[in-house]
Design an enzyme around this catalytic site. Structure first.
Site, PDB file in Angstrom:
ATOM      1  CE  LYS A  19      -2.231  -1.196   3.792  1.00 16.75           C
ATOM      2  NZ  LYS A  19      -1.640  -2.537   4.060  1.00 16.75           N
ATOM      3  NE  ARG A  93      -5.302  -2.037   9.574  1.00 17.71           N
ATOM      4  CZ  ARG A  93      -4.226  -1.466   9.053  1.00 17.71           C
ATOM      5  NH1 ARG A  93      -4.265  -0.219   8.647  1.00 17.71           N
ATOM      6  NH2 ARG A  93      -3.127  -2.142   8.930  1.00 17.71           N
ATOM      7  NE  ARG A 127       7.460  -2.596   6.529  1.00 16.39           N
ATOM      8  CZ  ARG A 127       6.141  -2.571   6.580  1.00 16.39           C
ATOM      9  NH1 ARG A 127       5.448  -1.994   5.605  1.00 16.39           N
ATOM     10  NH2 ARG A 127       5.509  -3.139   7.579  1.00 16.39           N
ATOM     11  NE  ARG A 160       5.458  -0.818  10.275  1.00 18.74           N
ATOM     12  CZ  ARG A 160       4.361  -0.816   9.519  1.00 18.74           C
ATOM     13  NH1 ARG A 160       4.341  -0.130   8.390  1.00 18.74           N
ATOM     14  NH2 ARG A 160       3.296  -1.496   9.890  1.00 18.74           N
ATOM     15  NE  ARG A 171       1.406  -5.442  10.846  1.00 19.94           N
ATOM     16  CZ  ARG A 171       2.527  -5.177  10.156  1.00 19.94           C
ATOM     17  NH1 ARG A 171       3.691  -5.637  10.575  1.00 19.94           N
ATOM     18  NH2 ARG A 171       2.475  -4.451   9.075  1.00 19.94           N
TER      19      ARG A 171
HETATM   20  P1  G5P Z   1      -0.132   0.180   8.888  1.00 17.96           P
HETATM   21  O1  G5P Z   1       1.070   1.014   8.997  1.00 17.96           O
HETATM   22  O2  G5P Z   1      -1.260   0.618   8.050  1.00 17.96           O
HETATM   23  P2  G5P Z   1      -0.229  -2.360   7.510  1.00 17.96           P
HETATM   24  O3  G5P Z   1       0.022  -3.581   8.327  1.00 17.96           O
HETATM   25  O4  G5P Z   1      -1.571  -2.211   6.974  1.00 17.96           O
HETATM   26  O5  G5P Z   1       0.385  -1.245   8.430  1.00 17.96           O
HETATM   27  P3  G5P Z   1       2.105  -2.031   6.068  1.00 17.96           P
HETATM   28  O6  G5P Z   1       2.864  -3.012   6.928  1.00 17.96           O
HETATM   29  O7  G5P Z   1       2.434  -0.591   6.192  1.00 17.96           O
HETATM   30  O8  G5P Z   1       0.588  -2.278   6.204  1.00 17.96           O
HETATM   31  P4  G5P Z   1       2.056  -1.832   3.179  1.00 17.96           P
HETATM   32  O9  G5P Z   1       2.037  -0.361   3.295  1.00 17.96           O
HETATM   33  O10 G5P Z   1       0.878  -2.521   2.541  1.00 17.96           O
HETATM   34  O11 G5P Z   1       2.351  -2.551   4.563  1.00 17.96           O
HETATM   35  O12 G5P Z   1       3.326  -2.326   2.365  1.00 17.96           O
HETATM   36  P5  G5P Z   1       4.694  -1.547   1.951  1.00 17.96           P
HETATM   37  O13 G5P Z   1       5.330  -0.938   3.141  1.00 17.96           O
HETATM   38  O14 G5P Z   1       4.468  -0.708   0.743  1.00 17.96           O
HETATM   39  O15 G5P Z   1       5.545  -2.835   1.467  1.00 17.96           O
HETATM   40  C1  G5P Z   1       5.992  -3.786   2.397  1.00 17.96           C
HETATM   41  C2  G5P Z   1       7.455  -4.174   2.073  1.00 17.96           C
HETATM   42  O16 G5P Z   1       7.459  -4.901   0.844  1.00 17.96           O
HETATM   43  C3  G5P Z   1       8.390  -2.966   1.859  1.00 17.96           C
HETATM   44  O17 G5P Z   1       9.679  -3.275   2.341  1.00 17.96           O
HETATM   45  C4  G5P Z   1       8.403  -2.798   0.324  1.00 17.96           C
HETATM   46  O18 G5P Z   1       9.600  -2.177  -0.138  1.00 17.96           O
HETATM   47  C5  G5P Z   1       8.324  -4.262  -0.108  1.00 17.96           C
HETATM   48  N1  G5P Z   1       7.728  -4.497  -1.425  1.00 17.96           N
HETATM   49  C6  G5P Z   1       6.722  -3.831  -2.058  1.00 17.96           C
HETATM   50  N2  G5P Z   1       6.462  -4.376  -3.250  1.00 17.96           N
HETATM   51  C7  G5P Z   1       7.320  -5.448  -3.383  1.00 17.96           C
HETATM   52  C8  G5P Z   1       7.533  -6.434  -4.408  1.00 17.96           C
HETATM   53  O19 G5P Z   1       6.895  -6.451  -5.460  1.00 17.96           O
HETATM   54  N3  G5P Z   1       8.492  -7.373  -4.148  1.00 17.96           N
HETATM   55  C9  G5P Z   1       9.243  -7.392  -2.991  1.00 17.96           C
HETATM   56  N4  G5P Z   1      10.170  -8.344  -2.821  1.00 17.96           N
HETATM   57  N5  G5P Z   1       9.061  -6.473  -2.011  1.00 17.96           N
HETATM   58  C10 G5P Z   1       8.115  -5.525  -2.194  1.00 17.96           C
HETATM   59  O20 G5P Z   1      -0.728  -0.136  10.340  1.00 17.96           O
HETATM   60  C11 G5P Z   1       0.111  -0.511  11.401  1.00 17.96           C
HETATM   61  C12 G5P Z   1      -0.716  -0.728  12.657  1.00 17.96           C
HETATM   62  O21 G5P Z   1      -1.364   0.492  13.030  1.00 17.96           O
HETATM   63  C13 G5P Z   1      -2.684   0.239  13.557  1.00 17.96           C
HETATM   64  C14 G5P Z   1      -2.787  -1.294  13.676  1.00 17.96           C
HETATM   65  O22 G5P Z   1      -2.290  -1.666  14.925  1.00 17.96           O
HETATM   66  C15 G5P Z   1      -1.847  -1.754  12.529  1.00 17.96           C
HETATM   67  O23 G5P Z   1      -1.386  -3.079  12.724  1.00 17.96           O
HETATM   68  N6  G5P Z   1      -3.691   0.811  12.645  1.00 17.96           N
HETATM   69  C16 G5P Z   1      -5.027   0.778  12.829  1.00 17.96           C
HETATM   70  N7  G5P Z   1      -5.797   0.229  13.802  1.00 17.96           N
HETATM   71  C17 G5P Z   1      -7.148   0.364  13.657  1.00 17.96           C
HETATM   72  N8  G5P Z   1      -7.732   0.980  12.616  1.00 17.96           N
HETATM   73  C18 G5P Z   1      -6.993   1.557  11.618  1.00 17.96           C
HETATM   74  N9  G5P Z   1      -7.593   2.181  10.584  1.00 17.96           N
HETATM   75  C19 G5P Z   1      -5.574   1.461  11.702  1.00 17.96           C
HETATM   76  N10 G5P Z   1      -4.575   1.901  10.912  1.00 17.96           N
HETATM   77  C20 G5P Z   1      -3.432   1.497  11.494  1.00 17.96           C
HETATM   78 MG    MG Z   2       2.166   1.008   4.944  1.00 17.93          MG
END
Ligand code: G5P
Ligand code: MG
Length: 225
Positions: A19, A93, A127, A160, A171
């Site tokens: 994302k 979410r 990451r 993180r 998660r």
């Molecule tokens: P967050 O911060 O919203 P998540 O768990 O939804 O966290 P996250 O972990 O931030 O999502 P993302 O943004 O979907 O993941 O992914 P990203 O960071 O872009 O990519 C992940 C990794 O993969 C990176 O290292 C990237 O470089 C790599 N990558 C990307 N594409 C590729 C690919 O094609 N190949 C490879 N090899 N690598 C790739 O929420 C965190 C916490 O906050 C709370 C909760 O506790 C949650 O767990 N929270 C909420 N709680 C309630 N309601 C809400 N609305 C909430 N929002 C947050």
């Molecule tokens: Mg993210």
């Protein structure tokens, strides 16, 4: 870059589905403001606000925060950028959060990143992030130019606290039980668009083409597709 009218989008997908990575490409190509609930929460943790101190352990354990807390936080941030086109990442979410958002405004489109859980688990342990900006790196996929340092500021990168294998599993469970019903909510409203795959670089051209049609008058940055 000026959009012709305000455009409101949400990006969804399991933790680590890309994302943040896709959002930064959308921001560059289409000029939408990116609002990430996770980045806002981590800013609160790093600056030791009351909210950050209260919520840190919940986030570190991979649990979702209460709907009323999240809705207040995100809807007030949206009010601050009321006149701009935006992309919401990480909110809503739960169905309750989606209903709260609907009470404030109508979402034009919801981009759903459908990436297998196994792919995700491998990604998250490699990451690295630049906390102040939210810029995301990966030692395999998009490594920083100098290991351990942010490309733009040269500041140190960190991992993180919620990227440990056990917390990632929790998660993913929270996503399955609490967030997946939101996909059905938006599907029934006819605004959900799903992009399936295991590589962001392969998914991205499809998202770009889709948004180019949805935002026909946007002045796109060149060479992003
Ligand atoms: P967050 O911060 O919203 P998540 O768990 O939804 O966290 P996250 O972990 O931030 O999502 P993302 O943004 O979907 O993941 O992914 P990203 O960071 O872009 O990519 C992940 C990794 O993969 C990176 O290292 C990237 O470089 C790599 N990558 C990307 N594409 C590729 C690919 O094609 N190949 C490879 N090899 N690598 C790739 O929420 C965190 C916490 O906050 C709370 C909760 O506790 C949650 O767990 N929270 C909420 N709680 C309630 N309601 C809400 N609305 C909430 N929002 C947050
Ligand atoms: Mg993210």
């Amino acid at each position: 870059m000026v959009l012709q009218r305000v455009f409101r989008a949400v990006i969804m997908g399991p933790p680590g589905s890309g994302k943040g990575t896709v959002s930064s490409r959308i921001t560059k190509s289409f000029g939408l403001k990116h609002l990430s609930s996770g980045d806002i929460l981590r800013f609160n943790i790093n600056t030791k606000t009351e909210l950050g101190l209260l919520m840190k352990s919940c986030i570190d354990q991979g649990q979702l925060l209460p709907d009323d807390v999240m809705s207040r936080l995100i809807l007030s941030s949206l009010r601050d950028i009321d006149q701009s086109s935006w992309l919401l990442d990480g909110f809503p979410r739960t169905v309750a959060q989606a209903e709260n958002l609907d009470n404030m405004c109508t979402v034009d489109t919801v981009i759903n990143l459908d990436v297998p859980f196994q792919t995700i688990k491998e990604r998250l342990t490699s990451r690295w992030v630049h906390q102040p900006s939210g810029r995301v790196y990966n030692t395999d996929f998009n490594p920083p130019k100098i290991p351990g340092l942010d490309d733009i500021t040269g500041e140190p990168l960190t991992q993180r606290d919620d990227d440990t294998p056990e917390t990632v599993t929790r998660r993913l469970k929270a996503y399955e039980y609490q967030t997946q019903p939101v996909l059905e909510y938006y599907r029934s409203k006819g605004v959900l668009e799903t992009f399936t795959g295991t590589e962001t670089n392969k998914i991205w051209p499809h998202i770009h083409a889709f948004l180019s049609k949805k935002i026909p008058h946007s002045q796109e940055a060149r060479g992003q597709a």
